[in-house]
Design an enzyme around this catalytic site. Structure first.
Site, PDB file in Angstrom:
ATOM      1  N   ASP A 157       0.779  -1.709   0.146  1.00 31.16           N
ATOM      2  CA  ASP A 157      -0.022   0.053   0.120  1.00 31.16           C
ATOM      3  C   ASP A 157       1.004   1.090   0.150  1.00 31.16           C
ATOM      4  OD1 ASP A 157      -2.545   1.433  -0.353  1.00 31.16           O
ATOM      5  OD2 ASP A 157      -2.870   1.213   1.946  1.00 31.16           O
ATOM      6  N   LYS A 159       2.127   4.686  -1.016  1.00 33.98           N
ATOM      7  CA  LYS A 159       1.464   5.559  -1.464  1.00 33.98           C
ATOM      8  C   LYS A 159       1.701   7.268  -0.636  1.00 33.98           C
ATOM      9  CE  LYS A 159      -3.209   5.157   0.199  1.00 33.98           C
ATOM     10  NZ  LYS A 159      -4.824   4.064   0.042  1.00 33.98           N
ATOM     11  N   ASN A 162       0.565   7.511   2.957  1.00 33.42           N
ATOM     12  CA  ASN A 162       1.136   6.385   3.829  1.00 33.42           C
ATOM     13  C   ASN A 162       3.054   6.320   4.051  1.00 33.42           C
ATOM     14  OD1 ASN A 162      -1.008   5.257   4.124  1.00 33.42           O
ATOM     15  ND2 ASN A 162      -1.259   3.556   3.031  1.00 33.42           N
ATOM     16  N   ASP A 175       3.108   3.269   7.521  1.00 32.82           N
ATOM     17  CA  ASP A 175       1.377   2.740   7.883  1.00 32.82           C
ATOM     18  C   ASP A 175       2.003   1.196   7.328  1.00 32.82           C
ATOM     19  OD1 ASP A 175      -0.678   1.559   6.853  1.00 32.82           O
ATOM     20  OD2 ASP A 175      -1.636   3.874   7.535  1.00 32.82           O
ATOM     21  N   THR A 193      -7.562   4.510  -2.452  1.00 32.12           N
ATOM     22  CA  THR A 193      -7.484   5.256  -3.926  1.00 32.12           C
ATOM     23  C   THR A 193      -7.418   3.287  -5.044  1.00 32.12           C
ATOM     24  OG1 THR A 193      -6.233   5.706  -5.411  1.00 32.12           O
ATOM     25  CG2 THR A 193      -5.051   5.227  -3.509  1.00 32.12           C
TER      26      THR A 193
HETATM   27  N1  LIG Z   1       4.884   8.991  13.264  1.00 33.15           N
HETATM   28  C1  LIG Z   1       3.672   9.604  13.573  1.00 33.15           C
HETATM   29  N2  LIG Z   1       4.591  11.137  13.709  1.00 33.15           N
HETATM   30  C2  LIG Z   1       3.782  12.052  12.385  1.00 33.15           C
HETATM   31  N3  LIG Z   1       2.535  12.175  12.358  1.00 33.15           N
HETATM   32  C3  LIG Z   1       2.055  11.514  12.537  1.00 33.15           C
HETATM   33  C4  LIG Z   1       2.494  10.003  12.732  1.00 33.15           C
HETATM   34  N4  LIG Z   1       1.772   9.384  13.025  1.00 33.15           N
HETATM   35  C5  LIG Z   1       0.492   9.897  11.750  1.00 33.15           C
HETATM   36  N5  LIG Z   1       0.735  11.157  12.154  1.00 33.15           N
HETATM   37  C6  LIG Z   1      -0.150  12.049  11.690  1.00 33.15           C
HETATM   38  O1  LIG Z   1      -1.731  11.693  12.147  1.00 33.15           O
HETATM   39  C7  LIG Z   1      -2.304  10.918  10.774  1.00 33.15           C
HETATM   40  C8  LIG Z   1      -3.185  10.424  11.376  1.00 33.15           C
HETATM   41  O2  LIG Z   1      -2.326   9.557  10.819  1.00 33.15           O
HETATM   42  P1  LIG Z   1      -3.335   7.209  11.311  1.00 33.15           P
HETATM   43  O3  LIG Z   1      -2.639   6.604  10.765  1.00 33.15           O
HETATM   44  O4  LIG Z   1      -4.134   7.072  12.078  1.00 33.15           O
HETATM   45  O5  LIG Z   1      -3.896   7.479  10.098  1.00 33.15           O
HETATM   46  P2  LIG Z   1      -4.225   7.365   8.660  1.00 33.15           P
HETATM   47  O6  LIG Z   1      -3.192   6.730   8.537  1.00 33.15           O
HETATM   48  O7  LIG Z   1      -3.657   9.150   7.841  1.00 33.15           O
HETATM   49  O8  LIG Z   1      -5.681   7.005   7.957  1.00 33.15           O
HETATM   50  P3  LIG Z   1      -7.001   5.935   7.710  1.00 33.15           P
HETATM   51  O9  LIG Z   1      -6.422   5.838   9.199  1.00 33.15           O
HETATM   52  O10 LIG Z   1      -7.796   6.670   6.868  1.00 33.15           O
HETATM   53  O11 LIG Z   1      -5.676   4.642   7.044  1.00 33.15           O
HETATM   54  C9  LIG Z   1      -1.828  11.145   9.832  1.00 33.15           C
HETATM   55  O12 LIG Z   1      -2.249  11.237   8.823  1.00 33.15           O
HETATM   56  C10 LIG Z   1      -0.681  11.890   9.989  1.00 33.15           C
HETATM   57  O13 LIG Z   1      -0.745  12.972   9.609  1.00 33.15           O
END
Ligand SMILES: Nc1ncnc2c1ncn2[C@@H]1O[C@H](COP(=O)(O)OP(=O)(O)OP(=O)(O)O)[C@@H](O)[C@H]1O
Length: 309
Positions: A157, A159, A162, A175, A193
């Site tokens: 995944d 992109k 992530n 991610d 997507t």
């Molecule tokens: N390790 C990190 N350091 C800094 N910012 C982070 C970190 N992890 C996540 N974020 C921020 O938090 C947001 C949400 O993260 P999260 O992984 O919960 O969701 P996502 O992967 O963006 O969405 P989804 O739940 O739809 O997959 C991210 O888009 C990013 O902006």
């Protein structure tokens, strides 16, 4: 004796989240070991906050997930796999998962903090990246994926959404929600997507680590152009274009990156350029050299101006 949180230990033994769902509390830490700072973002199943350990002031990003939402979304197993995989990956271009714990309602993932934020946001602000920046990111993601593939982990995944950016401007894969241990014979239906899906997944065939090679071909195009190559008005058109690897370059995309992208966006997974091939591609090496020279020059100019003051 209570564990001291200043040195965060990676997970040694994965406790089944199914079981954690019934336990009130679990893991080496609790939320009381952390000072919670500003929200960093919001995902489908919870929010991410900047945090630091009360002892030692170690910075981290804490992802707070609601068990009820994970269960109703049917993604407990996916999360379990994400935790299991990410906790064993230690690479400068992969967000570390230091540890995790839970209480009655929530699961907390303690992640390496990426101060540069989201790659997707940077790309939106800049519209497209310069060749030296795109090439540097391509080298970094190829290096990270090469490490994953050696450990039999396929990301599946890749992109911009992530990817995060580290303290030194480096790319970080953030991610692992869709990753699997290779080989995977599963047919996968994915949400979100379709722009990054390879032909073999669009056709519902079994897939291999080569899906990540296709995805970084799409990524390189999006880095340089600002949108992915198979973006079309209707999903059916995107699918048809992916199956034939049919896309066109804007005129300004030069020969070097065209060669790299073309070698990655091969319909036959076996024909795709290897990750080693990406890291040693002449355009990548030339761009990295250009960037290093420019940085050296900047440093010299800075030193000279300091001397003149
Ligand atoms: N390790 C990190 N350091 C800094 N910012 C982070 C970190 N992890 C996540 N974020 C921020 O938090 C947001 C949400 O993260 P999260 O992984 O919960 O969701 P996502 O992967 O963006 O969405 P989804 O739940 O739809 O997959 C991210 O888009 C990013 O902006």
């Amino acid at each position: 004796m209570e564990e001291k949180p200043q040195v965060l230990q990676p997970i040694n033994r994965l406790e089944r989240l199914g079981r954690s769902n019934t336990s009130q509390k679990g893991g080496k830490f609790s939320i009381n070991d952390f000072e919670i700072g500003r929200p960093l973002g919001k995902g489908k199943f919870g929010s991410v906050y900047l945090a630091r350990t009360k002892e030692g002031h170690f910075h981290a990003a804490i992802k707070v997930l609601f068990k009820s939402q994970l269960i109703s979304g049917g993604v407990e197993h996916q999360l379990e796999r994400e935790i299991e995989i990410q906790s064993h990956l230690h690479h400068p271009n992969i967000i570390r998962l230091y540890t995790y714990f839970w209480d009655a309602k929530k699961i907390y993932l303690v992640l390496e903090y990426a101060p540069g934020g989201e790659m997707y946001k940077q790309l939106t602000i800049k519209e497209k990246f310069s060749e030296p920046i795109a090439a540097k990111y391509m080298y970094e993601i190829a290096d990270a994926l090469s490490y994953c593939h050696r450990k039999n982990v396929i990301h599946r995944d890749i992109k911009p959404e992530n990817l995060l950016i580290g303290a030194n401007g480096e790319l970080k894969i953030g991610d692992f929600g869709w990753s699997v241990h290779a080989p995977s014979n599963k047919r996968q239906t994915m949400c979100g997507t379709m722009d990054y899906l390879p032909p073999e997944m669009v056709s519902g065939q079994a897939h291999s680590a080569a899906v990540d090679l296709w995805a970084i071909g799409v990524l390189c195009f999006e880095f340089l152009v600002g949108k992915p190559p198979f973006e079309r008005q209707h999903q059916a058109e995107t699918y048809a274009a992916i199956k034939e690897a049919k896309f066109t370059y804007p005129e300004y995309v030069k020969r070097g990156p065209r060669d790299l992208i073309g070698k990655l966006l091969q319909v036959d997974p076996k024909k795709r350029l290897s990750l080693d091939g990406v890291m040693n591609h002449s355009w990548i090496l030339a761009m990295i050299e250009t960037r290093q020279k420019a940085e050296k020059q900047q440093q010299l100019e800075k030193t000279a101006s300091l001397r003149n003051h």
